[in-house]
Design an enzyme around this catalytic site. Structure first.
Site, PDB file in Angstrom:
ATOM      1  N   ARG A   1       8.784 -11.512  -7.208  1.00 31.87           N
ATOM      2  CA  ARG A   1       7.603 -10.667  -7.097  1.00 31.87           C
ATOM      3  C   ARG A   1       6.869 -11.105  -5.831  1.00 31.87           C
ATOM      4  NH1 ARG A   1       4.320  -7.476  -6.057  1.00 31.87           N
ATOM      5  NH2 ARG A   1       2.702  -6.573  -7.399  1.00 31.87           N
TER       6      ARG A   1
ATOM      7  N   HIS B   1       0.801  -1.229   0.000  1.00 33.55           N
ATOM      8  CA  HIS B   1       0.000   0.000   0.000  1.00 33.55           C
ATOM      9  C   HIS B   1       0.827   1.268   0.000  1.00 33.55           C
ATOM     10  CE1 HIS B   1      -3.056  -2.839   1.899  1.00 33.55           C
ATOM     11  NE2 HIS B   1      -3.458  -2.587   0.677  1.00 33.55           N
TER      12      HIS B   1
ATOM     13  N   TYR C   1      -5.210  -8.217 -10.984  1.00 27.20           N
ATOM     14  CA  TYR C   1      -4.861  -9.024 -12.158  1.00 27.20           C
ATOM     15  C   TYR C   1      -6.020  -9.139 -13.150  1.00 27.20           C
ATOM     16  CZ  TYR C   1      -0.676 -10.122  -9.543  1.00 27.20           C
ATOM     17  OH  TYR C   1       0.509 -10.005  -8.854  1.00 27.20           O
TER      18      TYR C   1
ATOM     19  N   CYS D   1       5.553 -12.233 -14.834  1.00 32.44           N
ATOM     20  CA  CYS D   1       4.657 -11.358 -14.075  1.00 32.44           C
ATOM     21  C   CYS D   1       3.690 -10.659 -15.033  1.00 32.44           C
ATOM     22  CB  CYS D   1       5.498 -10.323 -13.330  1.00 32.44           C
ATOM     23  SG  CYS D   1       4.527  -9.165 -12.373  1.00 32.44           S
TER      24      CYS D   1
END
Lengths: 433, 433
Positions: free
Chosen positions: B131, B59, B286, B177
């Site tokens: 990641r 965040h 995603y 990714c």
């Protein structure tokens, strides 16, 4: 000038193909329209070859005729000219609706008009595009057998076997010609049958599954599974009726998600194996090359065959050249979208301002009557409300499939010498009042 | 100015999040680099939330900090400021090579340098892009269990079970990714972790097949097959050694051809069912949208999840900004190409003249050590000799996959607010001497 005998002599010397003309003037139209008793004669090995020439009518192109031109040795004397029974092999082709846009008469290659294409999710048999390389064969359904070559042994299946020994399944698939929309590539720089955007259609095919049906008889071979997906069927019905002759009567292979050419019509033989078929259509046609590859540099041995098809979409409404009276500044745009390999259509974007803003289309898909697996074999029809300004407007559509592949913006970077796989954004130019 | 008690009072009233500053000056760098005993404090429900804030460090973006800004109520008086034990949850993250280009330190997100990426077909574990959304968990391999929920019952599998009760198979896959190459979209108009073209790598994963292993225990359900392909494995080795902690120790799901996010690391639970997972990463992240969709209009419920990846390619040699001394007017260009869903790379075209002419690259693919099915899960490395003119030159590459899908020419038509799926032609600008 030359007698048939002289031509025969020439021919036997270097085994060439000989063309003679009545008037010494090369006229392609007359030549292509050769009919029984016609004036143009081609001879090989001392005899007329018109029957074969008409059979393999796919060779009646500018390019081949240019090659033949160098073999011209003269004109027959009037005395030598006798009517020849050409026995037109296309004379028994089935009747077709006159509504088709015909790209080639013999063999018959035609597509339905764009304004009818997306009127129904299932394409009526009579409007399904026809792509034939040869005359339509006449097959007796009772004596017809499908030979399944399993390596060590083979199975002979009759139509009755297929209908009674296997559970019938219905697969709804879209079949598309590798050359669909080739006209756009031709406008750029290709020759070939100039298909518009309608060499595509969707039907319910009923038949026997090849995987649980035929292949349970063979030793399980993991490598073959991807080639013989559970939804590959030997079909004997198209939209609930016997498959029309133009579409493969009495049996046709349905290979969902693959290029139309692999959905073999008039099926006679299946060979189970790990090697690629060495047929002409597999090895020396239906292959794509880079935009910089020429006929001289094309290496057909190295290039892979076209099998699964890429994501495509096209606008069916409005038609090119329409004059539109918009409602509250909006126009309704309709069309189709499809992707090969069982990939679904995730989104269709439509723009009427050169791609600055995009409207997401509403999608219609799936056929509840089908026994398909989770794959998505059939097309998606779509409708979008698009804001338009007055004047000349280009409407554009582009689709995204479930593998997140998109269509290229224009023809240039995908252009290939055979004009296959035209899946650039579809553009329709209209006038808005 | 405000005491902790006053802040607590405010907070309990409307359940907000409160930020206080020592000096009243908003400084993102300081804020993001908050460390134990640091000057910035966030309070909720009367207590400091820094530990959680650091845990969910994803965040720490401009956007979230801007939202928080409106909740600022003042600065703590020096008397109220006490050192806080932040108990940095990232303190036990594993060691990483300093060679990485780091896009985010906590959580750790980093990619190897482009000049190393394609030096070997198999990416060394130490150079595989990382990641992470959170700190790397510490898992005891002996007590760790994978729970397989079969609906009516469940199975608990230990690491020992996986290694001894199932035949080990090795699958070579490329994992990428969803945000690989996002930097190019960011340059256009997106924010997010600015990945370069190296959030991708290829490894040999060894583990137990999920289909013949686990799923033979359940009722056959045709609908599940496409989701649980025969090459989906629960992996416990990466390139022959225990999977490194950054990559999922002790076990990770390998879902070949799917977006990296679905190759779940630190695997604990498998649920067999027909419904899509309701997890945050599946439902609310995603997902891609049209270029005209904004954060305000994005409908996450309607948009499908990113699963299979589209065709992509990138240039690894030469590096952007290189000064090249060509040999006989030619430069050697290298890179990678890949497509999701098991699709092979059929061709890579390279141009140094703006796409007027294309050179076909030589391709290197396949890993002979893998037990893969006929699918092509791993990338293709390529090399091309390209003629170049002197001066500023842009080198371009584009690939075609076995479904004949191609890459879009530029970012504009595929741009999306989250910056996913950047698969436009890759362009590298160099100077030729």
């Amino acid at each position: 000038i030359f007698s048939s005998e002289e031509i025969s002599k020439h021919n036997s010397k270097d085994n060439g193909i000989w063309v003679s003309y009545k008037d010494g003037v090369y006229d392609i139209t007359d030549f292509v329209d050769l009919h029984p008793g016609g004036e143009k004669i081609m001879l090989a090995s001392g005899g007329p070859i018109d029957a074969f020439w008409n059979m393999y009518a796919v060779h009646k192109t500018d390019e081949v005729l240019e090659i033949l031109e160098q073999y011209k040795i003269g004109s027959l004397s009037p005395e030598d000219q006798k009517p020849i029974d050409l026995n037109d092999p296309f004379s028994k082709d089935p009747f077709r609706l006159p509504v088709f846009r015909i790209n080639s008469k013999k063999p018959f290659n035609a597509e339905p008009p764009i304004e009818l294409l997306t009127d129904s999710y299932i394409t009526p048999n009579e409007l399904f595009y026809v792509r034939n390389h040869l005359p339509v064969p006449e097959i007796d359904p009772d004596s017809h057998r499908i030979s399944v070559d399993l390596g060590d042994s083979s199975i002979q299946l009759s139509l009755e076997d297929l209908k009674t020994k296997f559970k019938p399944v219905t697969i709804t698939t879209t079949i598309q010609c590798a050359g669909n929309r080739r006209q756009e590539m031709s406008d750029f720089k290709t020759k070939g049958l100039s298909w518009g955007p309608c060499a595509i259609g969707t039907a319910r095919w009923t038949g026997a599954r090849m995987l649980p049906g035929v292949l349970l008889h063979v030793t399980y071979n993991h490598d073959i599974i991807p080639l013989l997906d559970g939804d590959v069927i030997i079909a004997y019905k198209m939209n609930g009726v016997d498959i029309p002759r133009d579409h493969g009567y009495p049996v046709r292979a349905i290979v969902p998600g693959y290029v139309g050419a692999r959905n073999v019509k008039w099926l006679r033989q299946i060979t189970v194996g790990s090697d690629e078929s060495t047929s002409h259509w597999q090895m020396n046609d239906y292959k794509a090359f880079s935009p910089s590859t020429t006929f001289e540099t094309a290496n057909y041995k190295k290039a892979p065959s076209i099998q699964e098809m890429p994501v495509i979409s096209a606008i069916s409404v409005p038609k090119p050249g329409s004059i539109i009276d918009p409602e509250d500044g909006m126009v309704e745009v309709k069309g189709y979208a499809w992707s090969g390999g069982g990939r679904d259509i995730m989104r269709v974007d439509v723009s009427a301002d050169g791609g600055n803003t995009w409207q997401e289309a509403s999608l219609t898909k799936d056929d509840p009557d089908a026994d398909d697996s989770a794959h998505c074999w059939a097309w998606t029809l779509w409708t979008a409300e698009v804001p338009v300004a007055a004047g000349k407007v280009e409407i554009i559509c582009k689709a995204i499939d479930s593998a997140n592949n998109c269509q290229p913006e224009w023809i240039g970077p995908i252009w290939n010498l055979r004009g296959f796989l035209t899946n650039a954004w579809h553009r329709v130019n209209v006038t808005v009042e």
